[in-house]
Design a protein around this motif. Structure first.
Motif, mmCIF file in Angstrom:
data_model
loop_
_atom_site.group_PDB
_atom_site.id
_atom_site.type_symbol
_atom_site.label_atom_id
_atom_site.label_comp_id
_atom_site.label_asym_id
_atom_site.label_seq_id
_atom_site.Cartn_x
_atom_site.Cartn_y
_atom_site.Cartn_z
ATOM 1 N N LYS A 57 0.827 -1.213 0.000
ATOM 2 C CA LYS A 57 0.000 0.000 0.000
ATOM 3 C C LYS A 57 0.856 1.255 0.000
ATOM 4 C CE LYS A 57 -3.575 -2.799 1.739
ATOM 5 N NZ LYS A 57 -4.775 -3.040 2.474
ATOM 6 N N TRP A 58 2.141 1.081 0.267
ATOM 7 C CA TRP A 58 3.105 2.185 0.143
ATOM 8 C C TRP A 58 3.933 1.989 -1.128
ATOM 9 C CZ3 TRP A 58 3.387 5.745 4.310
ATOM 10 C CH2 TRP A 58 2.648 5.379 5.449
ATOM 11 N N GLY A 59 3.511 1.048 -1.990
ATOM 12 C CA GLY A 59 4.279 0.756 -3.208
ATOM 13 C C GLY A 59 5.513 -0.073 -2.955
ATOM 14 N N LYS A 60 5.598 -0.690 -1.762
ATOM 15 C CA LYS A 60 6.793 -1.457 -1.400
ATOM 16 C C LYS A 60 6.431 -2.934 -1.191
ATOM 17 C CE LYS A 60 9.668 2.053 -1.198
ATOM 18 N NZ LYS A 60 9.102 3.196 -0.594
ATOM 19 N N ASP A 61 7.422 -3.750 -0.864
ATOM 20 C CA ASP A 61 7.198 -5.158 -0.545
ATOM 21 C C ASP A 61 7.979 -5.445 0.738
ATOM 22 O OD1 ASP A 61 6.487 -7.802 -0.667
ATOM 23 O OD2 ASP A 61 7.354 -8.194 -2.631
ATOM 24 N N ALA A 62 7.822 -6.646 1.290
ATOM 25 C CA ALA A 62 8.599 -7.022 2.475
ATOM 26 C C ALA A 62 9.381 -8.275 2.140
ATOM 27 C CB ALA A 62 7.678 -7.256 3.665
ATOM 28 N N LYS A 63 10.637 -8.103 1.788
ATOM 29 C CA LYS A 63 11.436 -9.244 1.349
ATOM 30 C C LYS A 63 12.413 -9.734 2.417
ATOM 31 C CE LYS A 63 11.212 -8.282 -3.596
ATOM 32 N NZ LYS A 63 10.572 -9.561 -3.932
ATOM 33 N N GLN A 64 12.696 -8.879 3.384
ATOM 34 C CA GLN A 64 13.645 -9.257 4.441
ATOM 35 C C GLN A 64 12.882 -9.533 5.728
ATOM 36 O OE1 GLN A 64 16.754 -9.688 3.676
ATOM 37 N NE2 GLN A 64 16.488 -8.848 1.612
ATOM 38 N N LEU A 65 13.109 -10.692 6.303
ATOM 39 C CA LEU A 65 12.340 -11.068 7.494
ATOM 40 C C LEU A 65 12.657 -10.182 8.692
ATOM 41 C CD1 LEU A 65 12.252 -14.965 7.385
ATOM 42 C CD2 LEU A 65 10.577 -13.327 6.575
ATOM 43 N N ASP A 66 13.839 -9.569 8.691
ATOM 44 C CA ASP A 66 14.235 -8.782 9.852
ATOM 45 C C ASP A 66 14.167 -7.276 9.642
ATOM 46 O OD1 ASP A 66 14.683 -10.847 11.650
ATOM 47 O OD2 ASP A 66 16.600 -11.314 10.680
ATOM 48 N N SER A 67 13.748 -6.831 8.461
ATOM 49 C CA SER A 67 13.636 -5.383 8.248
ATOM 50 C C SER A 67 12.246 -4.922 8.635
ATOM 51 C CB SER A 67 13.863 -5.039 6.773
ATOM 52 O OG SER A 67 15.107 -5.532 6.366
ATOM 53 N N PRO A 68 12.145 -3.766 9.318
ATOM 54 C CA PRO A 68 10.820 -3.259 9.692
ATOM 55 C C PRO A 68 9.960 -3.058 8.446
ATOM 56 C CG PRO A 68 12.536 -2.023 10.801
ATOM 57 C CD PRO A 68 13.220 -2.907 9.814
ATOM 58 N N ILE A 69 8.679 -3.334 8.608
ATOM 59 C CA ILE A 69 7.738 -3.223 7.499
ATOM 60 C C ILE A 69 7.437 -1.759 7.241
ATOM 61 C CG2 ILE A 69 5.358 -3.778 6.839
ATOM 62 C CD1 ILE A 69 5.770 -6.230 8.850
ATOM 63 N N GLU A 70 7.289 -1.404 5.965
ATOM 64 C CA GLU A 70 6.950 -0.038 5.580
ATOM 65 C C GLU A 70 5.722 0.425 6.369
ATOM 66 O OE1 GLU A 70 9.061 1.182 3.369
ATOM 67 O OE2 GLU A 70 8.178 3.187 3.332
ATOM 68 N N GLY A 71 5.813 1.582 6.990
ATOM 69 C CA GLY A 71 4.691 2.098 7.767
ATOM 70 C C GLY A 71 4.753 1.696 9.238
ATOM 71 N N TYR A 72 5.698 0.837 9.611
ATOM 72 C CA TYR A 72 5.875 0.427 11.021
ATOM 73 C C TYR A 72 7.296 0.742 11.475
ATOM 74 C CZ TYR A 72 1.390 -1.825 10.813
ATOM 75 O OH TYR A 72 0.043 -2.057 10.700
ATOM 76 N N ARG A 73 7.458 0.869 12.764
ATOM 77 C CA ARG A 73 8.774 1.227 13.275
ATOM 78 C C ARG A 73 9.591 -0.027 13.612
ATOM 79 N NH1 ARG A 73 7.634 5.792 17.161
ATOM 80 N NH2 ARG A 73 7.018 6.965 15.327
ATOM 81 N N ASN A 74 8.934 -0.972 14.298
ATOM 82 C CA ASN A 74 9.682 -2.141 14.788
ATOM 83 C C ASN A 74 9.264 -3.454 14.144
ATOM 84 O OD1 ASN A 74 10.796 -0.385 16.775
ATOM 85 N ND2 ASN A 74 8.853 -0.582 17.883
ATOM 86 N N LEU A 75 7.992 -3.508 13.755
ATOM 87 C CA LEU A 75 7.423 -4.792 13.352
ATOM 88 C C LEU A 75 8.109 -5.341 12.100
ATOM 89 C CD1 LEU A 75 5.105 -6.681 14.196
ATOM 90 C CD2 LEU A 75 3.718 -5.543 12.471
#
Lengths: 271, 546
Positions: B190-208
């Protein structure tokens, strides 16, 4: 002796008559032909309810009558001829792979849609989506020739892949929409948005066109291929000018919003 | 009442491997020890299987319906079902219509299906469509790993609250379990991004991070006591080299049970499309040493299909790769979905690797109780093509012929040529029925034991595997003969399985303000009413202590 069909009962709702092809009729006796099933709306009726049939076992069909509601004639035909004296409805020659269709009158929408090969000549006017791809499909006509002496409607040659369409009269909007190959020849020009989304292919117009802003002017020229094309079409009374003394074609390339490699050639006399 | 005599029975749930055995069915549609009267089917020389169970399919709801609308070109060329006395009209093809879906599944001997991805917002629609899928029993899974209200709780470290939110959503959707798709990735989309790294914070979140969603959702499923564990579609689907993400994800489960969806799409090596190869051996090894994990193959068959998934970013990439048409749906703050028609070609190296990888997983994972037949319908191929996969599994020589037709460059990229294993009928019965039923926690399905639901299929023994499994002689659902001599005799309405996990009484008050802040619909209108479900069958939740 060709098999002749005279319309005796005018359908009140569309009559789906995909059995009217040389492939189906060719090997049948007169009684078998009359017993073939047609769909009058949702009702299944024998062909003999609507047509007087003369002759049998022949791959040449002749239809007489005013038949704007008779659809799918010549569907997927691969051989033989169909001659129609009068008007005919939608989907004429759709999916055909060979053979010849001549219409001495007007035809409806979607003639030669997704055809693979063969020849269709409409001596009157045609509707829209000539040689087009049906909704959702990737490709329209793959090969073959469609000649329309009169005018044609919307989306002529939409998503066509190969083959030739010649239209004597004017066509309406979106001629050559999303074209992927092949040639469209417009003897009397077209309305707006000609060649929108075209990826490849050639549109030749002998009359000025309103070009979309996503087509770029490239050059004026007298391409050699026009001579070859003109020679092929001459037997049908179609004349494509290409003498330098008469004028030249303005070449536009596009549609750049795709970005596509299509070309539109517009004849300019005395240029 | 019905008696089936003389058939060779394959009932892996009870360890019965081809023994000739009589089966009796009572008026309630259950297996019993004996019956008086009623019809007898002489199944001498035939093979009796428990009815098929599809653990992962997409047959109802917003996404498949969108796919139907997007592919009119398929409707014109496909099998049409003309209305008869026992049957409604419909269309088969890449995304069959509702009624046709039931006929096609039952026509092949499948009697239970699990719709694997339902946003709560379209749950009502999904249940309406499921009600229109006749004959088979149904379950559905709720999409949860990108639900923002739930993710916000995890972000704040409010694990217990998150668990309550999940329980509330599950009952609101009247569903059977939890599906996690590309955890965090659809939210990031929804921010035009994806989540490919299990340990990187998700776009729009600080820690998760995606990794922490996997760990916590698996725990939530266990603590809520759902009969089916977390049904997980890992991050990085379809990408070359994604095997590292997949294995990493499996470690994040921290030993908990889980079902890994369509693992074929998550077992690739290499670092680009040119170097992409199959890494199924590594994945199979993990399954072979972790017995509490199950998976379905998500096998690919060559031909036309339409891909539909909640994995929006992947679908956008696929559209860019192929130039085919693309549909994208945003489901408010719950999830999304993408649709792209696709053609798998043997001449395409990537497709050839995918084809081999699906079969490799089915053959390299040693225990058939862990890996089940699926194509992730319609993503890898249509469910009505399952008999073609069975032929590939049961006939190594046929497999060899198919491999010979792949491009030469495939050498060294796949393991399939070295695999000689052939499925026995017993293993097929596990993979298509007993195994998925057990994984779904449906103990009375895929089981011909006394007291279980009398769903079974009788095949004519035939060397031609496709003909045998494609055209059963009889299909019996809840004791009723639904298919006989290739004809649909009856089209009864199946059950729908649901769970009602424990919810704290204050959860409504907690959800209401959050809901009213985020959603475009009224809080009261949101949950699906139980009365909307036709023939609901409530399954118990038995919490597994953390």
């Amino acid at each position: 002796m060709p098999v002749t069909f005279h319309l005796k009962r005018t359908p009140t709702v569309p009559l789906e008559a995909e059995v009217l092809t040389p492939d189906v009729i060719g090997g049948l006796s007169n009684a078998e032909i009359r017993a073939l099933t047609v769909y009058h709306g949702k009702r299944q009726l024998p062909l003999g309810e609507f047509f007087d049939v003369e002759g049998e076992k022949c791959e040449d069909l002749v239809l007489h009558g005013t038949m704007p509601k008779v659809r799918w004639v010549g569907r997927a035909m691969s051989k033989g001829t169909i001659t129609i004296h009068g008007s005919i409805g939608m989907h004429l020659g759709a999916y055909m792979t060979g053979g010849l269709i001549n219409v001495h009158g007007n035809a409806g929408d979607w003639i030669g849609a997704e055809m693979k090969n063969g020849f269709i000549h409409i001596h009157g006017n045609a509707g829209g989506q000539v040689g087009a791809a049906y909704r959702g499909a990737l490709q329209g006509m793959r090969n073959g020739t469609i000649i329309i002496d009169g005018s044609a409607g919307l989306e002529v040659g939409m998503r066509m892949r190969r083959g030739t369409i010649v239209v004597g009269g004017p066509t309406r909007d979106f001629t050559g929409l999303q074209m992927k190959g092949g040639t469209i020849i417009l003897m009397s020009g077209a309305e707006i948005r000609t060649g929108a989304w075209m990826k490849r292919g050639t549109i030749i117009s002998l009359k000025p066109l309103q070009m979309m802003p996503t087509f770029a002017y490239a050059a004026h020229l007298n391409p050699v291929f026009i001579n070859i094309l003109a020679r092929t079409l001459a037997p049908f009374g179609i004349r494509l000018p290409n003498e330098e003394s008469e004028g030249a074609y303005a070449l536009y390339s596009g549609d750049r919003s795709i970005p596509g490699k299509g070309e539109i050639l517009v004849w300019q006399p005395g240029a | 009442m019905l008696r089936i005599t003389g058939g060779k029975v394959y009932d892996p749930a009870n360890g019965i491997n081809g023994q000739v055995k009589d089966l009796c069915i009572d008026d309630k549609g259950r297996f019993v020890a004996s019956v008086d009267g009623g019809r007898t089917i002489d199944a001498t020389g035939m093979i009796v299987f428990p009815g098929g169970v599809d653990v992962h399919t997409h047959v109802a709801g917003g996404a498949i319906n969108f796919a139907r609308a997007m592919t009119p070109e398929d409707h014109r060329r496909t099998q049409a079902f003309i209305r008869t006395k026992s049957r409604r009209s419909g269309l088969g093809g890449m995304a069959p219509t509702t009624f046709a879906t039931g006929y096609l599944y039952a026509g092949m001997g499948w009697t239970t299906v699990n719709e694997a991805a339902v946003p709560v917002l379209s749950a009502r629609h999904t249940h309406e469509e499921l009600a229109d899928i006749p004959i088979v029993d149904k379950a559905s899974l709720t999409l949860m790993a990108n639900n923002e209200i739930m993710l916000d709780q995890l972000e704040k470290g409010e694990y217990e609250r998150a668990k309550q939110v999940v329980a509330w959503y599950l009952w609101a959707a009247k569903s059977y379990g939890i599906k996690a798709v590309n955890p965090g990735g659809v939210t990031a989309w929804k921010w035009g991004k994806d989540a490919k790294q299990l340990d990187s914070p998700i776009e729009g979140y600080r820690n998760l991070t995606p990794g922490s969603i996997v760990t916590q959702l698996a725990r939530i499923c266990d603590e809520l006591g759902l009969p089916h564990p977390m049904h997980l579609h890992c991050n990085n689907l379809g990408a070359p080299g994604n095997i590292s993400t997949t294995l990493d994800t499996l470690h994040r489960l921290e030993g908990r049970r889980a079902h890994i969806a369509h693992s074929q799409y998550h077992a690739y090596g290499g670092d680009g499309w040119d170097t992409m190869c199959s890494s199924t051996a590594e994945l199979a090894e993990h399954f072979n040493s972790h017995k509490n994990l199950t998976t379905d193959a998500g096998a690919v068959l060559f031909g036309d299909t339409v891909t539909i998934t909640a994995d929006g970013p992947w679908q956008h990439l696929l559209h860019k790769l192929t130039g085919r048409k693309w549909g994208n749906l945003d489901v408010e703050n719950e999830t999304g979905c993408g649709i792209v028609p696709y053609t798998y070609r043997p001449s395409n190296l990537v497709n050839a690797v995918q084809w081999a990888a699906g079969l490799e997983l089915l053959l390299l994972i040693e225990d058939p109780w862990q890996v089940f037949l699926s194509t992730d319908h319609p993503n890898g191929g249509c469910f009505w093509r399952y008999p073609e996969i069975l032929q590939l599994l049961m006939r190594a020589d046929f497999r060899k012929e198919c491999i010979a037709q792949l491009p030469d460059k495939i050498k060294g990229k796949i393991r399939l040529p070295e695999v000689t294993r052939e499925y026995s009928l017993y293993e097929v019965a596990i993979s298509m029925s007993a195994g998925p039923a057990r994984a779904l926690g449906l103990t009375h399905k895929g089981n011909l034991g006394i007291g279980c639901d009398a769903d079974l299929v009788i095949y004519e023994e035939d060397h031609d595997v496709v003909r045998m499994f494609g055209h059963p002689r009889y299909v019996i659902k809840a004791g009723e003969i639904v298919i006989e001599e290739g004809e649909i005799r009856e089209a009864p309405q199946g059950h729908e399985f649901l769970v009602r996990p424990h919810c704290e009484p204050d959860i409504d008050d907690f959800m209401r303000p959050l809901f009213e802040e985020c959603y475009t619909m009224q809080f009261e209108n949101y949950p699906v009413e139980l009365e909307r479900i036709e023939h609901p069958h409530l399954r118990d939740c038995v919490p597994i202590p953390g």
